[in-house]
Design an enzyme around this catalytic site. Structure first.
Site, mmCIF file in Angstrom:
data_model
loop_
_atom_site.group_PDB
_atom_site.id
_atom_site.type_symbol
_atom_site.label_atom_id
_atom_site.label_comp_id
_atom_site.label_asym_id
_atom_site.label_seq_id
_atom_site.Cartn_x
_atom_site.Cartn_y
_atom_site.Cartn_z
ATOM 1 N N LEU A 3 -2.143 1.348 3.095
ATOM 2 C CA LEU A 3 -3.364 0.668 2.523
ATOM 3 C C LEU A 3 -4.290 0.312 3.661
ATOM 4 C CD1 LEU A 3 -1.500 -1.796 -0.177
ATOM 5 C CD2 LEU A 3 -2.804 0.107 -0.688
ATOM 6 N N ASP A 4 -5.471 0.387 3.380
ATOM 7 C CA ASP A 4 -6.354 0.130 4.454
ATOM 8 C C ASP A 4 -6.216 -1.265 4.790
ATOM 9 O OD1 ASP A 4 -7.530 2.597 3.967
ATOM 10 O OD2 ASP A 4 -8.900 2.283 2.622
ATOM 11 N N TYR A 5 -6.844 -1.395 6.078
ATOM 12 C CA TYR A 5 -6.633 -2.751 6.798
ATOM 13 C C TYR A 5 -7.436 -3.733 5.796
ATOM 14 C CZ TYR A 5 -8.020 -6.187 10.350
ATOM 15 O OH TYR A 5 -7.793 -7.547 11.094
#
Length: 246
Positions: A105-107
């Site tokens: 999952l993106d930051y």
């Protein structure tokens, strides 16, 4: 007795050294030894006391473990980060096994993420044909028209990629703040896919959360919480991952 025998490549994958597919490649290249002898036959099974070496290094055998984490925003989906930023494994300090996230999952994205030390399991879930529903909720700036939302499921071409959702649903709008909350279901997970799709339509994403992974939901969990999957859940995930794979 034979119930305790397992394929060599599966044990290598479970150790986290390599995926099952990569383990098979290493075997065929002659890089794997069992009890001091090179093993290239992919059907080879061994008992629990066998010594397996990959490129001369014995693998560490760990019991496979499986966790569901509610990842907060501002955390890297990795087991380590060379810039010293907080990573998802920092959120599971009491887990002694060498676990790592399945996918990412993106930051700036929160929500459900699976972690394991079972390379074979991770490979199954990340197979390009797995078609497991991953449900996201996005808050976007602006209010897309119905035709634009339909475009999300038809496919949007961005930087040489064709990005598409399986399903989309407008959950709510706020005319005063000029924002919309939209639910998207994906099967694939290309880098920053949802953000890139909405940006291409002219609606930047303000917040993004993955609220469901297959049949697993965030119910009863807060950001930073994690729990171990039950054997029944692991079995069900394997079934979901393999039912669409030839």
């Amino acid at each position: 007795m034979t119930d305790n025998l397992q394929r060599v490549q599966k044990l290598i994958a479970q150790s986290g050294v390599a995926s099952r597919r990569k383990a098979e490649q290493l075997m065929q290249e002659g890089s794997v030894k069992v009890n001091g002898k090179v093993v290239t036959e992919l059907g080879t099974k061994v008992g629990p006391n066998a010594t397996i070496e990959v490129n001369g290094v014995p693998i560490e055998k760990e019991e496979p473990v499986y966790f569901l984490l509610y990842k907060p925003r501002g955390v890297i989906s990795s087991a380590k980060d060379d810039k010293g930023r907080k990573v998802v494994t920092d959120l599971l300090p009491g887990v002694p096994q060498r676990i790592y996230p399945i996918g990412r999952l993106d930051y700036d994205t929160s929500g459900l993420l699976l972690l394991t030390n079972d390379g074979s399991f991770a490979q199954e879930l990340m197979h390009p044909k797995h078609q497991i529903d991953k449900v996201y909720v996005a808050k976007v700036k602006g209010i897309p028209a119905k035709e634009e939302l339909v475009q999300l499921t038809k496919g949007i071409h961005v930087d040489g990629d064709t990005l598409k959702a399986v399903r989309q649903r407008l959950l709510s709008t706020d005319r005063k703040k000029n924002t919309a909350i939209i639910q998207l279901t994906l099967h694939e997970g290309k880098n920053r896919q949802i953000r890139r799709m909405f940006e291409a339509l002219g609606y930047p994403v303000d917040k993004l959360k993955r609220e469901r992974y297959g049949f697993l939901s965030e119910q009863g969990m807060q950001p930073g919480d994690y729990r171990e999957l039950t054997p029944k859940e692991v079995k069900k995930l394997r079934h979901l991952a393999n039912q669409n794979v030839n």
